[in-house]
Motif scaffolding. Structure first.
Motif, short mmCIF file in Angstrom:
data_model
loop_
_atom_site.label_atom_id
_atom_site.label_comp_id
_atom_site.label_asym_id
_atom_site.label_seq_id
_atom_site.Cartn_x
_atom_site.Cartn_y
_atom_site.Cartn_z
N MET A 1 0.84 -1.19 0.00
CA MET A 1 0.00 0.00 0.00
C MET A 1 0.88 1.25 0.00
O MET A 1 1.85 1.33 0.74
CB MET A 1 -0.93 0.01 1.22
CG MET A 1 -1.86 1.22 1.28
SD MET A 1 -2.96 1.17 2.72
CE MET A 1 -4.00 -0.22 2.30
N ALA A 2 0.52 2.25 -0.84
CA ALA A 2 1.31 3.47 -0.93
C ALA A 2 1.22 4.27 0.37
O ALA A 2 0.21 4.25 1.06
CB ALA A 2 0.80 4.32 -2.10
N LEU A 3 2.31 4.98 0.70
CA LEU A 3 2.32 5.85 1.86
C LEU A 3 1.34 6.99 1.64
O LEU A 3 1.12 7.44 0.52
CB LEU A 3 3.72 6.39 2.11
CG LEU A 3 4.81 5.36 2.38
CD1 LEU A 3 6.15 6.05 2.54
CD2 LEU A 3 4.48 4.56 3.63
N HIS A 4 0.74 7.47 2.73
CA HIS A 4 -0.27 8.52 2.63
C HIS A 4 0.18 9.75 3.41
O HIS A 4 0.65 9.66 4.54
CB HIS A 4 -1.61 8.02 3.19
CG HIS A 4 -2.72 9.01 3.05
ND1 HIS A 4 -3.14 9.49 1.84
CD2 HIS A 4 -3.50 9.63 3.98
CE1 HIS A 4 -4.14 10.33 2.01
NE2 HIS A 4 -4.37 10.45 3.31
N PHE A 5 0.01 10.94 2.79
CA PHE A 5 0.39 12.20 3.42
C PHE A 5 -0.76 13.19 3.29
O PHE A 5 -1.60 13.08 2.40
CB PHE A 5 1.67 12.75 2.79
CG PHE A 5 2.81 11.79 2.82
CD1 PHE A 5 3.55 11.62 3.99
CD2 PHE A 5 3.13 11.01 1.72
CE1 PHE A 5 4.60 10.71 4.04
CE2 PHE A 5 4.17 10.10 1.76
CZ PHE A 5 4.91 9.95 2.93
N GLY B 1 7.77 21.68 5.09
CA GLY B 1 7.71 21.67 6.54
C GLY B 1 7.82 20.27 7.13
O GLY B 1 8.56 19.42 6.62
N THR B 2 7.06 20.05 8.19
CA THR B 2 7.14 18.76 8.89
C THR B 2 6.66 17.60 8.03
O THR B 2 7.16 16.49 8.17
CB THR B 2 6.31 18.81 10.19
OG1 THR B 2 4.95 19.17 9.87
CG2 THR B 2 6.87 19.83 11.17
N GLU B 3 5.71 17.86 7.13
CA GLU B 3 5.21 16.78 6.28
C GLU B 3 6.28 16.32 5.31
O GLU B 3 6.45 15.12 5.06
CB GLU B 3 3.95 17.22 5.55
CG GLU B 3 3.11 16.08 5.03
CD GLU B 3 2.32 15.35 6.11
OE1 GLU B 3 1.57 14.42 5.78
OE2 GLU B 3 2.47 15.69 7.31
N ALA B 4 7.03 17.27 4.74
CA ALA B 4 8.13 16.90 3.84
C ALA B 4 9.22 16.15 4.59
O ALA B 4 9.76 15.14 4.10
CB ALA B 4 8.71 18.15 3.19
N HIS B 5 9.56 16.63 5.78
CA HIS B 5 10.59 15.96 6.57
C HIS B 5 10.16 14.54 6.93
O HIS B 5 10.96 13.60 6.85
CB HIS B 5 10.87 16.76 7.85
CG HIS B 5 11.94 16.15 8.71
ND1 HIS B 5 11.66 15.22 9.69
CD2 HIS B 5 13.29 16.30 8.71
CE1 HIS B 5 12.78 14.84 10.27
NE2 HIS B 5 13.78 15.48 9.70
N ALA C 1 12.65 12.03 5.32
CA ALA C 1 13.63 11.58 6.31
C ALA C 1 13.15 10.41 7.14
O ALA C 1 13.95 9.57 7.56
CB ALA C 1 14.00 12.76 7.23
N VAL C 2 11.84 10.36 7.42
CA VAL C 2 11.31 9.30 8.28
C VAL C 2 10.79 8.12 7.44
O VAL C 2 11.20 6.98 7.64
CB VAL C 2 10.20 9.84 9.19
CG1 VAL C 2 9.64 8.72 10.08
CG2 VAL C 2 10.73 10.99 10.06
N ARG C 3 9.90 8.43 6.49
CA ARG C 3 9.34 7.34 5.66
C ARG C 3 10.22 7.02 4.46
O ARG C 3 9.98 6.02 3.78
CB ARG C 3 7.93 7.73 5.19
CG ARG C 3 6.95 8.04 6.33
CD ARG C 3 6.88 6.93 7.38
NE ARG C 3 6.42 5.67 6.85
CZ ARG C 3 5.13 5.30 6.83
NH1 ARG C 3 4.20 6.12 7.31
NH2 ARG C 3 4.78 4.13 6.36
N ARG C 4 11.20 7.87 4.19
CA ARG C 4 12.19 7.64 3.15
C ARG C 4 11.57 7.38 1.76
O ARG C 4 11.93 6.43 1.06
CB ARG C 4 13.11 6.47 3.54
CG ARG C 4 13.88 6.71 4.83
CD ARG C 4 14.84 5.57 5.14
NE ARG C 4 15.53 5.79 6.40
CZ ARG C 4 16.61 6.56 6.54
NH1 ARG C 4 17.11 7.19 5.50
NH2 ARG C 4 17.18 6.70 7.73
N VAL C 5 10.66 8.25 1.36
CA VAL C 5 10.10 8.13 0.02
C VAL C 5 11.19 8.43 -1.01
O VAL C 5 12.11 9.20 -0.75
CB VAL C 5 8.90 9.08 -0.19
CG1 VAL C 5 7.75 8.71 0.73
CG2 VAL C 5 9.30 10.53 -0.02
#
Length: 244
Positions: free
Chosen positions: A1-5, A23-27, A31-35
Motif C-alpha cells: 500500500m502506498a504511503l499517505h500524506f 515543513g514537517t510533512e516533507a521531513h 527523512a522518516v518514511r524515506r520516500v
C-alpha cells in the motif's frame, strides 16, 4: 500500500499538476518514511480529497508529487462521534488513536465528574495533543477524512447533545446490548458513543443523560478499560452500518 500524506494543497489539485509537501510533512516523508523518486504515494487534504501520485523530487525540506488521479470521498453518514472521558496516564490518548484508526468521525473530550485527569488549566495543550494523535492515526489508516476534535465538554453539554443526536452510553450494568441497537436508524442524526473514565460514569450523570433521551447499552458480560471500550463500540457500529 502506498504511503499517505496530508496537505491542504491537495484540495484543489488535479491530475497532471504537482503538489509540494513542505515543513514537517516533507521531513516526515523524506527523512522518516524515506520516500524515493518514482515511488507511488497518496495525498489528501483531510476533508475528503484523495489523490494518487508519483514522487518526482524528494528532500527533507520539499517533496514534489505529480498527481495521477483524483477522487472526492463523501463524508460518512451518519457520523460516528466518540465522547471520551478524560483518563489518567495515556489511556484516553490510546482510546483516541484506536478510535481514529477504526473509523470514528468526530471526538469530544469529556470532563466527567469521576475523571482523574483534569484539563481545567491546560485545555489548549490537551486539545492540541489529541488533534496531533488523530491526524497521525488518520494518515496511518489512509483515511480521506480526518476526524474533528471538539472542545472539552461537560455533562451538561452531553445532555443537550442527546436532544439532537442518537446518544449511546456505554454502561456495563445496562440491560440492552450495543449489538441489539447498533443497526437502528438514526434518521441522519449523529450516532454518539459515550465512554466514561476509569471509575465509571457517576449515577447522577447516567440519570441526566437517560432523562435527556440517551440510551444506556453494554458491550457484553465483561468490563472493558476506558482505553478499549470506545474502539470496541466503533467496531460494532461499523459492522452494523455496513462500513466493514
Amino acid at each position: 500500500m502506498a504511503l499517505h500524506f496530508v496537505t491542504d494543497e491537495a484540495g484543489g489539485a488535479q491530475p497532471g499538476e504537482t503538489v509540494e509537501l513542505t515543513g514537517t510533512e516533507a521531513h516526515h516523508a523524506a527523512a522518516v518514511r524515506r520516500v524515493r523518486v518514482d515511488e507511488a504515494v497518496t495525498l489528501g487534504d483531510g476533508r475528503g480529497t484523495w489523490l494518487s501520485g508519483v514522487v518526482t523530487a524528494a528532500s527533507p525540506k520539499q517533496v514534489e508529487v505529480r498527481v495521477t488521479g483524483r477522487e472526492v470521498v463523501p463524508a460518512p453518514s451518519p457520523r460516528f462521534v466518540l465522547v471520551q472521558a478524560l483518563a489518567k496516564g495515556d489511556r484516553d490518548e490510546l482510546a483516541v488513536q484506536a478510535a481514529t484508526e477504526l473509523g470514528v468521525d468526530a471526538i469530544v473530550p469529556w470532563q466527567a465528574s469521576r475523571s482523574v485527569s483534569r484539563w481545567d488549566a491546560k485545555a489548549d495543550k490537551g486539545l492540541a495533543r489529541w488533534r496531533t494523535i488523530v491526524r497521525e492515526a488518520a494518515k496511518q489508516a489512509h483515511r480521506a477524512w480526518i476526524p474533528e476534535v471538539d472542545t472539552v465538554a461537560r455533562t451538561a453539554d452531553l445532555v443537550r447533545l442527546a436532544e439532537t443526536s442518537l446518544v449511546l452510553v456505554l454502561e456495563p450494568s445496562a440491560s440492552d446490548r450495543l449489538t441489539s441497537v447498533a443497526a437502528e436508524a438514526s434518521d441522519g442524526r449523529d450516532v454518539v458513543l459515550v465512554v466514561g473514565p476509569e471509575g465509571g460514569i457517576a449515577p447522577e450523570e447516567l440519570s441526566a443523560l437517560a432523562d435527556a433521551g440517551a440510551r444506556l447499552v453494554r458491550l457484553g458480560d465483561t468490563v472493558l478499560r476506558t482505553s478499549t471500550a470506545g474502539a470496541a463500540a466503533i467496531s460494532v457500529l461499523s459492522a452494523a452500518h455496513g462500513r466493514w
